[in-house]
Design a protein around this motif. Structure first.
Motif, PDB file in Angstrom:
ATOM      1  N   VAL A 138     -57.891 104.502  27.399  1.00 47.83           N
ATOM      2  CA  VAL A 138     -59.254 104.107  27.745  1.00 47.83           C
ATOM      3  C   VAL A 138     -59.483 102.692  27.243  1.00 47.83           C
ATOM      4  CG1 VAL A 138     -59.983 106.516  27.562  1.00 47.83           C
ATOM      5  CG2 VAL A 138     -60.352 104.968  25.630  1.00 47.83           C
ATOM      6  N   THR A 139     -60.572 102.070  27.640  1.00 46.39           N
ATOM      7  CA  THR A 139     -60.874 100.723  27.178  1.00 46.39           C
ATOM      8  C   THR A 139     -61.224 100.741  25.694  1.00 46.39           C
ATOM      9  OG1 THR A 139     -63.239 100.873  27.651  1.00 46.39           O
ATOM     10  CG2 THR A 139     -61.794 100.159  29.457  1.00 46.39           C
ATOM     11  N   ARG A 140     -61.081  99.578  25.064  1.00 48.61           N
ATOM     12  CA  ARG A 140     -61.426  99.507  23.645  1.00 48.61           C
ATOM     13  C   ARG A 140     -62.916  99.768  23.439  1.00 48.61           C
ATOM     14  NH1 ARG A 140     -58.577 101.043  19.612  1.00 48.61           N
ATOM     15  NH2 ARG A 140     -59.269 100.174  17.616  1.00 48.61           N
ATOM     16  N   ALA A 141     -63.731  99.356  24.385  1.00 51.28           N
ATOM     17  CA  ALA A 141     -65.168  99.603  24.284  1.00 51.28           C
ATOM     18  C   ALA A 141     -65.456 101.101  24.277  1.00 51.28           C
ATOM     19  CB  ALA A 141     -65.906  98.923  25.430  1.00 51.28           C
ATOM     20  N   GLU A 142     -64.742 101.871  25.112  1.00 45.14           N
ATOM     21  CA  GLU A 142     -64.921 103.322  25.119  1.00 45.14           C
ATOM     22  C   GLU A 142     -64.495 103.932  23.792  1.00 45.14           C
ATOM     23  OE1 GLU A 142     -64.125 105.169  29.386  1.00 45.14           O
ATOM     24  OE2 GLU A 142     -62.679 103.579  28.965  1.00 45.14           O
ATOM     25  N   THR A 143     -63.384 103.443  23.245  1.00 50.55           N
ATOM     26  CA  THR A 143     -62.928 103.942  21.948  1.00 50.55           C
ATOM     27  C   THR A 143     -63.944 103.638  20.866  1.00 50.55           C
ATOM     28  OG1 THR A 143     -60.557 103.878  22.429  1.00 50.55           O
ATOM     29  CG2 THR A 143     -61.201 103.551  20.127  1.00 50.55           C
ATOM     30  N   GLU A 144     -64.465 102.420  20.840  1.00 45.45           N
ATOM     31  CA  GLU A 144     -65.426 102.042  19.800  1.00 45.45           C
ATOM     32  C   GLU A 144     -66.702 102.865  19.898  1.00 45.45           C
ATOM     33  OE1 GLU A 144     -65.811  97.869  20.432  1.00 45.45           O
ATOM     34  OE2 GLU A 144     -63.932  97.380  19.384  1.00 45.45           O
ATOM     35  N   ALA A 145     -67.149 103.129  21.113  1.00 47.34           N
ATOM     36  CA  ALA A 145     -68.369 103.921  21.294  1.00 47.34           C
ATOM     37  C   ALA A 145     -68.171 105.344  20.789  1.00 47.34           C
ATOM     38  CB  ALA A 145     -68.779 103.927  22.763  1.00 47.34           C
ATOM     39  N   TYR A 146     -67.028 105.939  21.112  1.00 46.83           N
ATOM     40  CA  TYR A 146     -66.791 107.303  20.631  1.00 46.83           C
ATOM     41  C   TYR A 146     -66.586 107.320  19.114  1.00 46.83           C
ATOM     42  CZ  TYR A 146     -64.544 111.567  19.309  1.00 46.83           C
ATOM     43  OH  TYR A 146     -64.245 112.722  18.643  1.00 46.83           O
ATOM     44  N   ALA A 172     -67.776 105.491  16.839  1.00 50.23           N
ATOM     45  CA  ALA A 172     -69.051 105.331  16.133  1.00 50.23           C
ATOM     46  C   ALA A 172     -69.822 106.638  16.062  1.00 50.23           C
ATOM     47  CB  ALA A 172     -69.895 104.260  16.816  1.00 50.23           C
ATOM     48  N   SER A 173     -69.547 107.569  16.969  1.00 46.24           N
ATOM     49  CA  SER A 173     -70.262 108.849  16.977  1.00 46.24           C
ATOM     50  C   SER A 173     -69.619 109.883  16.055  1.00 46.24           C
ATOM     51  CB  SER A 173     -70.311 109.413  18.401  1.00 46.24           C
ATOM     52  OG  SER A 173     -69.033 109.903  18.807  1.00 46.24           O
ATOM     53  N   ARG A 174     -68.443 109.587  15.513  1.00 46.02           N
ATOM     54  CA  ARG A 174     -67.733 110.558  14.682  1.00 46.02           C
ATOM     55  C   ARG A 174     -68.339 110.633  13.288  1.00 46.02           C
ATOM     56  NH1 ARG A 174     -61.596 110.118  14.168  1.00 46.02           N
ATOM     57  NH2 ARG A 174     -61.500 112.319  14.775  1.00 46.02           N
ATOM     58  N   PRO A 175     -68.213 111.778  12.611  1.00 50.19           N
ATOM     59  CA  PRO A 175     -68.624 111.842  11.207  1.00 50.19           C
ATOM     60  C   PRO A 175     -67.831 110.837  10.376  1.00 50.19           C
ATOM     61  CG  PRO A 175     -68.198 114.044  12.087  1.00 50.19           C
ATOM     62  CD  PRO A 175     -67.710 113.065  13.121  1.00 50.19           C
ATOM     63  N   LEU A 190     -62.867 107.868   8.350  1.00 52.19           N
ATOM     64  CA  LEU A 190     -61.980 107.495   7.248  1.00 52.19           C
ATOM     65  C   LEU A 190     -60.609 108.141   7.415  1.00 52.19           C
ATOM     66  CD1 LEU A 190     -64.499 107.811   4.277  1.00 52.19           C
ATOM     67  CD2 LEU A 190     -63.645 105.686   5.297  1.00 52.19           C
ATOM     68  N   GLY A 191     -60.598 109.385   7.893  1.00 50.48           N
ATOM     69  CA  GLY A 191     -59.335 110.074   8.085  1.00 50.48           C
ATOM     70  C   GLY A 191     -58.439 109.392   9.102  1.00 50.48           C
ATOM     71  N   ALA A 192     -59.038 108.767  10.113  1.00 47.90           N
ATOM     72  CA  ALA A 192     -58.238 108.060  11.118  1.00 47.90           C
ATOM     73  C   ALA A 192     -57.475 106.894  10.499  1.00 47.90           C
ATOM     74  CB  ALA A 192     -59.137 107.561  12.241  1.00 47.90           C
ATOM     75  N   TRP A 193     -58.052 106.274   9.474  1.00 48.47           N
ATOM     76  CA  TRP A 193     -57.384 105.194   8.754  1.00 48.47           C
ATOM     77  C   TRP A 193     -56.387 105.732   7.731  1.00 48.47           C
ATOM     78  CZ3 TRP A 193     -57.488 100.008   9.541  1.00 48.47           C
ATOM     79  CH2 TRP A 193     -58.509  99.486  10.361  1.00 48.47           C
ATOM     80  N   ALA A 194     -56.706 106.875   7.124  1.00 45.84           N
ATOM     81  CA  ALA A 194     -55.926 107.352   5.981  1.00 45.84           C
ATOM     82  C   ALA A 194     -54.599 107.986   6.366  1.00 45.84           C
ATOM     83  CB  ALA A 194     -56.756 108.362   5.183  1.00 45.84           C
ATOM     84  N   SER A 195     -54.522 108.606   7.540  1.00 47.52           N
ATOM     85  CA  SER A 195     -53.344 109.405   7.875  1.00 47.52           C
ATOM     86  C   SER A 195     -52.349 108.662   8.759  1.00 47.52           C
ATOM     87  CB  SER A 195     -53.769 110.686   8.585  1.00 47.52           C
ATOM     88  OG  SER A 195     -52.641 111.412   9.035  1.00 47.52           O
ATOM     89  N   PRO A 196     -51.110 108.490   8.305  1.00 44.20           N
ATOM     90  CA  PRO A 196     -50.045 107.991   9.181  1.00 44.20           C
ATOM     91  C   PRO A 196     -49.502 109.153  10.014  1.00 44.20           C
ATOM     92  CG  PRO A 196     -49.164 108.344   6.987  1.00 44.20           C
ATOM     93  CD  PRO A 196     -50.627 108.724   6.937  1.00 44.20           C
TER      94      PRO A 196
END
Length: 208
Positions: free
Chosen positions: A110-118, A120-123, A128-134
């Motif tokens: 998907v576009t980066r704009a779509e990713t950023e919009a979704y 931002a809606s996450r808890p 943080l978990g998306a950054w923490a986990s390889p």
């Protein structure tokens, strides 16, 4: 009142919607009202270019006439496989309703704009978990996972958390969408929408 699906009602062509999107929406609404724990859970199957398959359960986040969207770490196993071999199968296993929806298609980001919009809606914890986990890599123990999360908490403090550059959405662009309804004697109903061209589809019945 919850509908009783144990009767194994027939799935016949005249009752099907003109397009797969409308038909999926109707079934998804019924699955959501049925009380399934995760009606948007779907099995995503991918494969390496050499044909080695893998599958896992993820959550559908949105769908429209273009296809089905989920989000993941692009460096995970599924992310790497779908980048190298952009073909996938999806299965929505609504077993208590004796229904399945099975999708075959190609995959695009998907576009980066779509990713950023979704994102931002996450808890915040999920952000943080998306950054923490390889994701999908070998780690020594649980403590390493927890330490990674703590490091990310310190990095972002109380500030906003943007999506990682290696994280985003994938859209499965369907070539076929099969609606499977359980029937007695294993003679199930299988009606499939198949793409025959740009925005052109045919509805066909498959033998059970």
């Amino acid at each position: 009142m919850r509908r009783d699906y144990t009767a194994r009602e027939a799935l016949l062509e005249p009752a099907m919607a003109a397009d797969w999107t409308t038909q999926f929406a109707a079934w998804f609404i019924e699955a959501s009202g049925f009380g399934l724990p995760e009606p948007n859970a779907m099995i995503v199957a991918s494969a390496t270019p050499s044909g080695h398959p893998s599958a896992r359960t993820v959550l559908l986040k949105e769908y429209d006439a273009r296809g089905f969207v989920f989000f993941t770490n692009y460096e995970s196993r599924k992310g790497a496989e779908l980048a190298a071999n952009p073909h996938a199968s999806l299965v929505f296993p609504w077993f208590p309703m004796q229904r399945q929806v099975i999708v075959l298609g190609t995959v695009e980001r998907v576009t980066r704009a779509e990713t950023e919009a979704y994102f931002a809606s996450r808890p915040r914890g999920s952000q943080l978990g998306a950054w923490a986990s390889p994701q999908s890599t070998v780690v020594p123990d649980r403590e390493a996972v927890d330490a990674g999360l703590e490091a990310v908490r310190e990095r972002f403090g109380d500030g906003p958390v943007p999506p990682p550059p290696h994280w985003g959405g994938l859209r499965v662009l369907p070539e076929t969408v099969e609606f499977w309804q359980g029937r007695s004697n294993r003679l199930h109903d299988r009606l499939r929408y198949r793409r025959t061209g740009d925005d052109l589809w045919v509805l066909e019945r498959l033998a059970p």
